[in-house]
Design an enzyme around this catalytic site. Structure first.
Site, mmCIF file in Angstrom:
data_model
loop_
_atom_site.group_PDB
_atom_site.id
_atom_site.type_symbol
_atom_site.label_atom_id
_atom_site.label_comp_id
_atom_site.label_asym_id
_atom_site.label_seq_id
_atom_site.Cartn_x
_atom_site.Cartn_y
_atom_site.Cartn_z
ATOM 1 N N ASP A 60 0.861 -1.186 0.000
ATOM 2 C CA ASP A 60 0.000 0.000 0.000
ATOM 3 C C ASP A 60 0.898 1.238 0.000
ATOM 4 O OD1 ASP A 60 0.841 -0.346 2.606
ATOM 5 O OD2 ASP A 60 -1.120 -0.100 3.516
ATOM 6 N N TYR A 62 2.981 4.699 0.836
ATOM 7 C CA TYR A 62 3.650 5.214 2.030
ATOM 8 C C TYR A 62 2.647 6.037 2.841
ATOM 9 C CZ TYR A 62 7.943 4.019 -0.499
ATOM 10 O OH TYR A 62 8.946 3.363 -1.187
ATOM 11 N N PHE A 73 6.455 2.161 -4.453
ATOM 12 C CA PHE A 73 7.850 2.275 -4.016
ATOM 13 C C PHE A 73 8.481 3.638 -4.306
ATOM 14 C CE2 PHE A 73 7.362 -2.369 -4.513
ATOM 15 C CZ PHE A 73 7.695 -2.761 -3.230
ATOM 16 N N HIS A 182 9.718 -9.345 0.510
ATOM 17 C CA HIS A 182 9.601 -7.896 0.308
ATOM 18 C C HIS A 182 10.945 -7.214 0.590
ATOM 19 C CE1 HIS A 182 8.048 -3.790 0.969
ATOM 20 N NE2 HIS A 182 7.030 -4.173 0.224
#
Length: 215
Positions: A60, A62, A73, A182
């Site tokens: 999701d 930031y 990202f 991740h």
């Protein structure tokens, strides 16, 4: 949003689940601090569908002020590079040489046909995962299915549990699926580092006479 996505998005926007999601988001934006800004929620879809060759699926956005700007990202040029992206850059440097971005803004990847998509496209400030379970996951699955059906020879980079759960939606005979933990500092040392996903992506693209990504 890019014109190439219009048929798909119009179809999804008319479905009952998305109308419920829209009502939820309207109330959230009215009452709370939600990221990214409304105008940036669908920024990933400014990527030309006909040029997409790589899909990176995040979790999701930031949840700190000023960081989310609609691309998974990625952060605006003025923001510090987030820890997960620091680790992504470290893996690029280890895998293929120096990464090309001087900031955390990944627009240059988007311009080359990398779809930077989050599993959930909105989040409440300082509450990671707060917009899960309200319909975004249904939308993201539809996006993955649509890409799987309409685009040839894609590379799907699935990092983390939420992203890897989408692997069964993708035709492995047609596309390349690369999975790992991740890049978060909590999990990067359990298999993200050393995954060589960036060189593997470019090798696959090259084998299908597609432009390699300048990471």
């Amino acid at each position: 949003m890019h014109e190439s996505w219009k048929p798909f998005l119009e179809s999804e926007f008319s479905k009952p689940y998305f109308k419920e999601l829209s009502n939820f988001l309207h109330a959230e934006y009215e009452k709370k601090q939600i990221f990214p800004k409304k105008a940036q929620v669908f920024r990933a879809f400014t990527t030309d569908l006909n040029k997409v060759t790589v899909v990176i699926l995040g979790q999701d956005p930031y949840h700190t002020p000023g960081a989310a700007h609609g691309l998974a990202f990625s952060v605006p040029d003025t923001q510090p590079i987030p820890p997960s992206l620091v680790n992504i850059y470290k893996e690029i440097d280890s895998d293929i040489g120096k990464h090309q971005n001087s900031t955390g803004n990944l627009t240059s990847w988007q311009d080359q046909g990398v779809l930077l998509l989050n599993n959930t496209l909105t989040v409440e400030a300082h509450r990671a995962g707060s917009h899960r379970g309200h319909g975004w996951e249904i939308f993201t699955e539809a996006v993955i299915k649509y890409l799987n059906e309409t685009r040839p020879h894609l590379v799907f980079l699935l990092w983390g549990r939420d992203a890897r759960a989408k692997a069964n939606l993708i035709d492995k005979q047609k596309h390349l699926i690369l999975e790992s933990p991740h890049p978060s500092p909590l999990s990067a040392h359990y298999g993200f580092f050393g995954n060589h996903h960036f060189s593997k992506t470019n090798e696959f693209l090259k084998s299908h006479q597609l432009p390699e990504i300048n990471w």
